[in-house]
Design a protein around this motif. Structure first.
Motif, PDB file in Angstrom:
ATOM      1  N   ASN A 406     -29.062 -19.758 -25.068  1.00 54.10           N
ATOM      2  CA  ASN A 406     -28.271 -19.328 -26.228  1.00 54.10           C
ATOM      3  C   ASN A 406     -27.227 -20.351 -26.680  1.00 54.10           C
ATOM      4  N   ILE A 407     -27.137 -21.484 -25.994  1.00 52.63           N
ATOM      5  CA  ILE A 407     -26.053 -22.439 -26.288  1.00 52.63           C
ATOM      6  C   ILE A 407     -26.123 -22.965 -27.714  1.00 52.63           C
ATOM      7  N   LYS A 408     -27.300 -23.429 -28.154  1.00 56.11           N
ATOM      8  CA  LYS A 408     -27.431 -23.999 -29.498  1.00 56.11           C
ATOM      9  C   LYS A 408     -27.104 -22.965 -30.578  1.00 56.11           C
ATOM     10  N   LEU A 409     -27.542 -21.735 -30.351  1.00 51.34           N
ATOM     11  CA  LEU A 409     -27.276 -20.669 -31.319  1.00 51.34           C
ATOM     12  C   LEU A 409     -25.784 -20.385 -31.416  1.00 51.34           C
ATOM     13  N   VAL A 410     -25.127 -20.267 -30.267  1.00 51.29           N
ATOM     14  CA  VAL A 410     -23.683 -19.989 -30.249  1.00 51.29           C
ATOM     15  C   VAL A 410     -22.907 -21.158 -30.847  1.00 51.29           C
ATOM     16  N   GLN A 411     -23.351 -22.378 -30.574  1.00 51.01           N
ATOM     17  CA  GLN A 411     -22.689 -23.543 -31.166  1.00 51.01           C
ATOM     18  C   GLN A 411     -22.717 -23.468 -32.693  1.00 51.01           C
ATOM     19  N   LYS A 412     -23.869 -23.196 -33.236  1.00 53.80           N
ATOM     20  CA  LYS A 412     -24.009 -23.125 -34.693  1.00 53.80           C
ATOM     21  C   LYS A 412     -23.151 -22.018 -35.287  1.00 53.80           C
ATOM     22  N   LYS A 413     -23.129 -20.865 -34.614  1.00 55.42           N
ATOM     23  CA  LYS A 413     -22.352 -19.739 -35.138  1.00 55.42           C
ATOM     24  C   LYS A 413     -20.850 -20.019 -35.064  1.00 55.42           C
ATOM     25  N   LEU A 414     -20.378 -20.630 -33.964  1.00 54.13           N
ATOM     26  CA  LEU A 414     -18.959 -20.964 -33.855  1.00 54.13           C
ATOM     27  C   LEU A 414     -18.561 -22.014 -34.885  1.00 54.13           C
ATOM     28  N   GLU A 415     -19.414 -22.990 -35.104  1.00 54.97           N
ATOM     29  CA  GLU A 415     -19.132 -24.016 -36.114  1.00 54.97           C
ATOM     30  C   GLU A 415     -19.036 -23.392 -37.503  1.00 54.97           C
ATOM     31  N   ASN A 416     -19.916 -22.454 -37.799  1.00 51.39           N
ATOM     32  CA  ASN A 416     -19.879 -21.780 -39.103  1.00 51.39           C
ATOM     33  C   ASN A 416     -18.627 -20.924 -39.252  1.00 51.39           C
ATOM     34  N   LEU A 417     -18.247 -20.233 -38.170  1.00 48.75           N
ATOM     35  CA  LEU A 417     -17.031 -19.417 -38.213  1.00 48.75           C
ATOM     36  C   LEU A 417     -15.800 -20.281 -38.466  1.00 48.75           C
ATOM     37  N   ALA A 418     -15.725 -21.417 -37.776  1.00 46.81           N
ATOM     38  CA  ALA A 418     -14.583 -22.318 -37.950  1.00 46.81           C
ATOM     39  C   ALA A 418     -14.561 -22.889 -39.366  1.00 46.81           C
ATOM     40  N   GLN A 419     -15.730 -23.242 -39.883  1.00 50.16           N
ATOM     41  CA  GLN A 419     -15.810 -23.793 -41.235  1.00 50.16           C
ATOM     42  C   GLN A 419     -15.327 -22.781 -42.265  1.00 50.16           C
ATOM     43  N   THR A 420     -15.622 -21.516 -42.012  1.00 51.00           N
ATOM     44  CA  THR A 420     -15.228 -20.442 -42.940  1.00 51.00           C
ATOM     45  C   THR A 420     -13.733 -20.126 -42.841  1.00 51.00           C
TER      46      THR A 420
END
Length: 539
Positions: A406-420
């Motif tokens: 799940n690491i890659k998925l969580v990385q992408k979601k955290l990056e999107n949350l921070a960007q928002t």
């Protein structure tokens, strides 16, 4: 109103202390013995239920385990409650789990590793999310009392709590603070003398400072009075630790606790096992205290070396990736899980981005996140809890365990949350100025008045002043690799850490604007007021 009081009043208002009542209470913290449970947001009913069960255990000589955590706050909380119950004649043992348990805090693995079968477990600085741990204990016929300060889980908008016998919880304190006030209530219910409370107050200060909870209200009281106790402590281990670290324990400050004491106590839990930190704070053997202090110093040096190696690697990884992202995310098999939080903290400080650092394991991995204002670490992690094995923490510092798939998925979601959630301005470091003053305002009397604002820390940071149009007399780079800058600014000297590069941009005699804190500089039996420069802007 004298000149100094105008400055102090401005600083108090900057901290949200508007009314005279609030200002007086802040400058004169309440003795923790007099603080009421309702002011701590702790349930008297839950405390009474817990005390009743403890009294039964003491009467029947049932085995009690204090189930702690491996950081300074957890070690301090464990020692506080263990010493209080031991003083009352309880049959009590301390337990701190190892880091290789995928679940931090009360877990089936940890409970299963207890050498003897207890009838009561009391958690300190953990447990508020220990659903599996509590269920496992219940199957074994073990009662669990939870004392914790971390945020509880929410499901469908409601607080979701584990099935413990009783839960003593508040987010107003650190884990050591909860343990101290709980110990106070236990001791008071058995009409014991208050001197025992004083002997564990130094540990409450240690844990509170180390856990970086806001030093306002009850926390401010615990640290102020706890530091007084620490300066006269009879604990051989803490005396030896101060000696090894080159500190004068009789004058130790909250800053020294945070940056010198706490890292040494934390190092054991990060690199080996926190039991040696617990032994150090509790030992009544002078020679053993000295040996443990020396060992903690050696392990802390290993921790520093490992942190630097990992930080340089993580920094390189970040600099060679897309730096337009609002969140730093790095992972490696070589990373030590005990120091990922420290590395994340250094990345967040240098780049002013929320930073996630992961120590990759074979099947699952341990991660730490250190954040900035505007990105709530624990809230964002909890929004992804279905992808995590476990998680916990606070607004600016949190951690989680994750299945590698799940690491890659969580990385992408955290990056999107921070960007928002973070704008470009929020990703730029800002020095918050408390008050503008003239250099002529700086006197020993002002410094004495500033001391009344102590203890400084999270929620009550050391005042930052600014002064415009200051004449720069001279300067020179100092330190290894000319990393720092020593300055003479009219009648005061100054030191600008990590700003040695400015030597090529400044000119003697020019006017500059400066942001700084004030400090006492003592050497060769002389003392002076010095400016600790945070920023220099040429005019």
């Amino acid at each position: 109103m004298n000149k100094n009081w105008k400055i102090i009043l401005s600083l108090l208002k900057k901290r949200g202390l508007i009314t005279k009542k609030d200002q007086v209470e802040f400058l004169n913290p309440t003795n923790p013995e007099k603080i009421k449970l309702k002011d701590l947001k702790i349930s008297k009913i839950q405390v009474a239920k817990a005390i009743s069960r403890i009294k039964q255990a003491i009467k029947n000589q049932e085995l009690i385990y204090i189930y702690g955590d491996y950081d300074t706050d957890g070690v301090s909380a464990t020692a506080i409650l263990w010493e209080a119950l031991n003083f009352l004649g309880a049959k009590v043992l301390p337990y701190i789990p190892v880091r290789n348990d995928p679940v931090r805090g009360l877990s089936p693995t940890g409970i299963g590793s207890l050498k003897d079968h207890p009838s009561l477990i009391i958690t300190v600085d953990n447990g508020i999310s220990a659903f599996k741990g509590c269920e496992f204990a219940k199957k074994l016929g073990i009662d669990v009392i939870i004392t914790d300060h971390h945020l509880p889980q929410h499901r469908q908008g409601k607080v979701h709590l584990p099935p413990a016998l009783t839960i003593i919880h508040t987010t107003e304190l650190a884990g050591a603070g909860v343990a101290w006030f709980f110990s106070r209530e236990i001791l008071k219910s058995l009409n014991t003398k208050s001197y025992m409370l004083n002997t564990i107050l130094d540990l409450a200060a240690l844990g509170t400072i180390a856990d970086m909870v806001p030093l306002i209200g009850p926390n401010r009281s615990l640290v102020k009075f706890g530091l007084q106790q620490l300066r006269q402590t009879q604990r051989f281990g803490l005396k030896a630790l101060a000696k090894v670290a080159g500190l004068d324990l009789t004058n130790i400050s909250e800053h020294q606790v945070s940056f010198i004491f706490a890292p040494r106590l934390n190092a054991m839990g990060r690199m080996e096992h926190a039991l040696n930190s617990l032994r150090l704070v509790c030992t009544k053997d002078k020679e053993r205290g000295e040996k443990l202090a020396k060992h903690l110093g050696e392990i802390n040096q290993l921790r520093q070396d490992k942190t630097l190696t990992m930080f340089l690697d993580a920094k390189k990884k970040w600099l060679t990736t897309n730096q337009k992202k609002a969140l730093i995310f790095v992972a490696d098999k070589s990373y030590h899980e005990g120091v990922v939080g420290l590395v994340a903290g250094r990345l967040a400080e240098e780049f002013h981005h929320p930073s996630v650092v992961i120590a990759l394991g074979k099947n699952y991995s341990k991660a730490s996140i250190r954040s900035i204002k505007g990105f709530n670490a624990i809230k964002n992690i909890r929004s992804l809890e279905r992808y995590l094995l476990e998680h916990g923490g606070h607004e600016l510092a949190a951690g989680f365990t994750i299945d590698n798939k799940n690491i890659k998925l969580v990385q992408k979601k955290l990056e999107n949350l921070a960007q928002t959630q973070l704008s470009g301005n929020q990703l730029q470091p800002v020095i918050e100025i408390d008050c503008e003053i003239k250099l002529s305002d700086i006197t020993w009397d002002l410094m004495a008045d500033l001391e009344k604002l102590r203890p400084f820390g999270f929620g009550n940071s050391e005042p930052v002043f600014c002064t415009s149009q200051v004449k720069l007399i001279n300067f020179r780079p100092v330190g290894q690799d000319n990393k720092h800058l020593k300055l003479r600014l009219e009648k005061f000297s100054g030191i600008a850490f990590n700003q040695g590069y400015l030597a090529d941009k400044l000119t003697p005699g020019q006017l500059v604007n400066i942001a700084y804190t004030l400090e006492k500089n003592e050497w060769h039996n002389k003392k002076e007021l010095q400016l600790k420069i945070k920023e220099i802007i040429t005019t």
